[in-house]
Design a protein around this motif. Structure first.
Motif, PDB file in Angstrom:
ATOM      1  N   VAL A 249      15.585  47.659 -13.666  1.00  0.00           N
ATOM      2  CA  VAL A 249      14.364  48.140 -13.012  1.00  0.00           C
ATOM      3  C   VAL A 249      14.247  47.470 -11.643  1.00  0.00           C
ATOM      4  O   VAL A 249      14.303  46.243 -11.547  1.00  0.00           O
ATOM      5  CB  VAL A 249      13.110  47.825 -13.849  1.00  0.00           C
ATOM      6  N   GLY A 250      14.108  48.278 -10.597  1.00  0.00           N
ATOM      7  CA  GLY A 250      13.859  47.746  -9.263  1.00  0.00           C
ATOM      8  C   GLY A 250      15.085  47.474  -8.433  1.00  0.00           C
ATOM      9  O   GLY A 250      14.991  46.857  -7.368  1.00  0.00           O
ATOM     10  N   GLY A 251      16.237  47.943  -8.886  1.00  0.00           N
ATOM     11  CA  GLY A 251      17.470  47.734  -8.139  1.00  0.00           C
ATOM     12  C   GLY A 251      17.914  48.973  -7.388  1.00  0.00           C
ATOM     13  O   GLY A 251      17.271  50.027  -7.469  1.00  0.00           O
ATOM     14  N   PRO A 252      19.049  48.889  -6.679  1.00  0.00           N
ATOM     15  CA  PRO A 252      19.488  50.000  -5.833  1.00  0.00           C
ATOM     16  C   PRO A 252      20.412  50.999  -6.519  1.00  0.00           C
ATOM     17  O   PRO A 252      20.783  52.007  -5.921  1.00  0.00           O
ATOM     18  CB  PRO A 252      20.244  49.267  -4.714  1.00  0.00           C
ATOM     19  N   THR A 253      20.784  50.761  -7.789  1.00  0.00           N
ATOM     20  CA  THR A 253      21.792  51.612  -8.419  1.00  0.00           C
ATOM     21  C   THR A 253      21.189  52.933  -8.888  1.00  0.00           C
ATOM     22  O   THR A 253      19.977  53.058  -9.099  1.00  0.00           O
ATOM     23  CB  THR A 253      22.424  50.886  -9.615  1.00  0.00           C
ATOM     24  N   THR A 254      22.062  53.910  -9.093  1.00  0.00           N
ATOM     25  CA  THR A 254      21.600  55.241  -9.501  1.00  0.00           C
ATOM     26  C   THR A 254      21.105  55.269 -10.939  1.00  0.00           C
ATOM     27  O   THR A 254      20.371  56.187 -11.317  1.00  0.00           O
ATOM     28  CB  THR A 254      22.735  56.265  -9.339  1.00  0.00           C
ATOM     29  N   ASP A 255      21.517  54.275 -11.739  1.00  0.00           N
ATOM     30  CA  ASP A 255      21.051  54.238 -13.124  1.00  0.00           C
ATOM     31  C   ASP A 255      19.770  53.407 -13.273  1.00  0.00           C
ATOM     32  O   ASP A 255      19.286  53.208 -14.386  1.00  0.00           O
ATOM     33  CB  ASP A 255      22.132  53.698 -14.057  1.00  0.00           C
ATOM     34  N   ASP A 256      19.237  52.948 -12.158  1.00  0.00           N
ATOM     35  CA  ASP A 256      18.005  52.169 -12.204  1.00  0.00           C
ATOM     36  C   ASP A 256      16.862  53.043 -12.715  1.00  0.00           C
ATOM     37  O   ASP A 256      16.805  54.251 -12.447  1.00  0.00           O
ATOM     38  CB  ASP A 256      17.670  51.628 -10.817  1.00  0.00           C
ATOM     39  N   LEU A 257      15.946  52.416 -13.436  1.00  0.00           N
ATOM     40  CA  LEU A 257      14.824  53.164 -13.998  1.00  0.00           C
ATOM     41  C   LEU A 257      14.007  53.857 -12.918  1.00  0.00           C
ATOM     42  O   LEU A 257      13.542  54.989 -13.104  1.00  0.00           O
ATOM     43  CB  LEU A 257      13.932  52.232 -14.819  1.00  0.00           C
ATOM     44  N   THR A 258      13.837  53.210 -11.775  1.00  0.00           N
ATOM     45  CA  THR A 258      13.026  53.818 -10.713  1.00  0.00           C
ATOM     46  C   THR A 258      13.674  55.098 -10.200  1.00  0.00           C
ATOM     47  O   THR A 258      12.978  56.065  -9.884  1.00  0.00           O
ATOM     48  CB  THR A 258      12.817  52.822  -9.566  1.00  0.00           C
ATOM     49  N   ALA A 259      15.013  55.099 -10.127  1.00  0.00           N
ATOM     50  CA  ALA A 259      15.717  56.302  -9.676  1.00  0.00           C
ATOM     51  C   ALA A 259      15.665  57.393 -10.741  1.00  0.00           C
ATOM     52  O   ALA A 259      15.462  58.578 -10.432  1.00  0.00           O
ATOM     53  CB  ALA A 259      17.164  55.950  -9.336  1.00  0.00           C
ATOM     54  N   ARG A 260      15.854  57.005 -11.982  1.00  0.00           N
ATOM     55  CA  ARG A 260      15.803  57.981 -13.065  1.00  0.00           C
ATOM     56  C   ARG A 260      14.407  58.611 -13.160  1.00  0.00           C
ATOM     57  O   ARG A 260      14.263  59.828 -13.323  1.00  0.00           O
ATOM     58  CB  ARG A 260      16.144  57.315 -14.395  1.00  0.00           C
TER      59      ARG A 260
END
Length: 538
Positions: free
Chosen positions: A164-175
């Motif tokens: 949560v809160g990171g730059p990756t595409t699997d991050d919760l914020t992105a999902r």
């Protein structure tokens, strides 16, 4: 009698203690009678939006402001991620690991909306501590701040973790950003478990307290409504983590119940706290006596003039701290005692009802008495054991210690108190091996278990000793293996080892090296003798 559960995963219902071991629950206030079907996320978030509107300010951080509508949308999106991407079903446990933040609150609501059970954890916990909690609560998934992944992956490599809160595409914020902003909340039962709140055990083995949807609202409808008395225009702030039930109530449940807003600084040192109070015109402060002591050392208390309510819990509030704070600010600190087993505060007083040095009187909705060792009530003015009952109470997850905490229908808090003729409760001490330091509960055996892992430590005995700033600190009497020099360097080494192995707030700030530990004939360490010896050297 429990109502039909909405949980497909029956783990929590299956592991409730037997009903015969529960405390007696009382619902003395009309506002404590809830419908059979109740989702506390719906009551605290969706209903608040319906009452006050989507544009009502909700969460302030250093970077952004969320309205209640923003939080509702993100919580709904997270619920879609959990159910759609990860197959979460009602009753599944989800572990949360993060510092206080807007996204942590959104995760909490997302889990609850989906019918899940939140397992709250302190961000300071280390891998061995997390391993024990995972084994106890059996989460199917973890939502973890992207900066805190290492300890969790070490604790259980098999547990699925969503950053949560990171730059990756699997991050919760992105999902979450790809999901719909509406969600139909699961119609859970009012007596479905919604929260597994860990608490330190005096045996060194963690316990998880089991709380229902109705319990979460009951604390808002007792202590908050009748003592704190928040308003819609209030702005809350505090130092306790949301993983503590003190923080969950004071920084989420209580303000959301009335449509108020919350400031969430990640750091809670006095400088950051004062800056935030001044910047956001904070009116409600929730913290421990340690923080009030720290604030009294400052010469800029005029910067907190926006405060109208200050709440203290987690440890005893000394009369001198109350008096000095009142003289410096004009504010009367609302003292209180609560517990993870009952979720929040059950004895307190506010305004003209405050008697400095006293914890207060029983919060409306609760009952309390002082008992002797046999469970009989004692006369006013006689010291004894604090016993409490109300709309919330102790239910440990699959733990025989349930029978120790509940006696004859009463929750036995482990505190020694006196009640006076006017119904005010006066604190004396803890009656078990729990050390309360700066608002943190620390079990003496859990500290010993970590110290004893060091190759130079033969054994250790841990107690709490008085401290002017923290109320108490952890003191360790340590027996070293032969040939190891018992000097300050070794003490610092052991402290560093502890901080690398367990949550740093538990480390022994005071260490003495001894030849042996006092034991009774059965071999049990006699901590009272360690305490007596320490007192004799002062």
């Amino acid at each position: 009698m429990l109502t039909p559960s909405a949980h497909t995963d029956t783990f929590c219902r299956d592991n409730l203690p037997p009903a015969t071991d529960w405390p007696e629950f009382v619902f003395d206030l009309p506002g404590l009678h809830y419908p059979d079907r109740l989702n506390c996320a719906t009551a605290l978030l969706d209903s608040t939006v319906a009452t006050y509107g989507r544009e009502q300010p909700c969460l302030y951080t250093a970077e952004e402001t969320w309205t209640y509508g923003d939080l509702l949308d993100r919580a709904n999106q997270i619920a879609h991620v959990l159910t759609g991407d990860y197959g979460l079903v009602p009753g599944n446990r989800v572990l949360l690991r993060a510092p206080n933040s807007a996204w942590l609150i959104a995760c909490w609501f997302g889990v609850v909306k989906a019918g899940g059970v939140v397992v709250t954890t302190m961000p300071l916990l280390r891998a061995p501590e997390l391993t024990k909690l995972i084994e106890l609560t059996r989460p199917v998934l973890a939502l973890c701040d992207s900066r805190l992944l290492d300890e969790l992956s070490t604790a259980d490599p098999a547990l699925p973790v969503v950053p949560v809160g990171g730059p990756t595409t699997d991050d919760l914020t992105a999902r979450a950003a790809t999901k719909p902003a509406s969600f139909t909340d699961v119609e859970t039962a009012a007596d479905d478990v919604v929260l597994l709140a860990p608490t330190s055990g005096t045996t060194g083995v963690p316990k998880a307290t089991m709380h229902f949807h109705r319990d979460v609202l009951a604390n808002a409808d007792t202590f908050s409504e009748h003592v704190v008395a928040p308003r819609r225009d209030d702005v809350f702030i505090g130092t306790p983590p949301l993983a503590f039930t003190f923080g969950l109530g004071g920084l989420m449940v209580f303000p959301f119940r009335v449509g108020a807003s919350v400031v969430l600084p990640e750091k809670t040192d006095p400088d950051t706290l004062v800056d935030a109070i001044e910047k956001f015109a904070v009116t409600m402060l929730f913290t421990a006596p340690t923080t009030y002591k720290a604030l009294l050392k400052r010469d800029d208390l005029g910067r907190v003039k926006s405060l109208r309510r200050c709440v203290s819990a987690g440890e005893h509030l000394p009369e001198v701290v109350y008096t000095n704070f009142h003289e410096r600010t004009g504010l009367r600190i609302i003292n209180g005692i609560g517990g993870t087993e009952l979720l929040h505060v059950f004895i307190s007083a506010a305004d003209d009802d405050i008697r400095p040095g006293s914890t207060g009187r029983v919060v409306p909705g609760y009952r309390a008495e002082i008992q002797d060792e046999q469970g009989h009530p004692v006369p006013d003015g006689t010291p004894g054991l604090l016993a409490v009952k109300g709309p919330t109470g102790c239910r440990y997850l699959a733990d025989p210690r349930q029978r120790d905490y509940v006696r004859n229908g009463w929750n036995m808090t482990g505190d020694s108190y006196t009640r006076d003729a006017d119904g005010y409760f006066w604190y004396h001490s803890r009656s078990d091996d729990m050390i309360v330091s700066a608002g943190y509960n620390i079990g003496a055996p859990e500290v010993e278990a970590v110290l004893d892992q060091h190759p130079d430590v033969v054994e250790s005995g841990v107690i709490g000793i008085p401290d002017a700033d923290r109320g108490m600190i952890v003191h360790a009497a340590i027996v070293l293996r032969p040939g190891v020099l018992p000097d300050p360097d070794k003490a610092r080494e052991l402290q560093g080892f502890f901080k690398a192995t367990a949550a740093p707030y538990k480390y022994p700030r005071s260490i003495e090296f001894v030849d042996s530990l006092p034991r009774n004939p059965s071999g049990k360490v006699q901590r009272f003798k360690i305490r007596d010896r320490w007192s004799g050297t002062r």
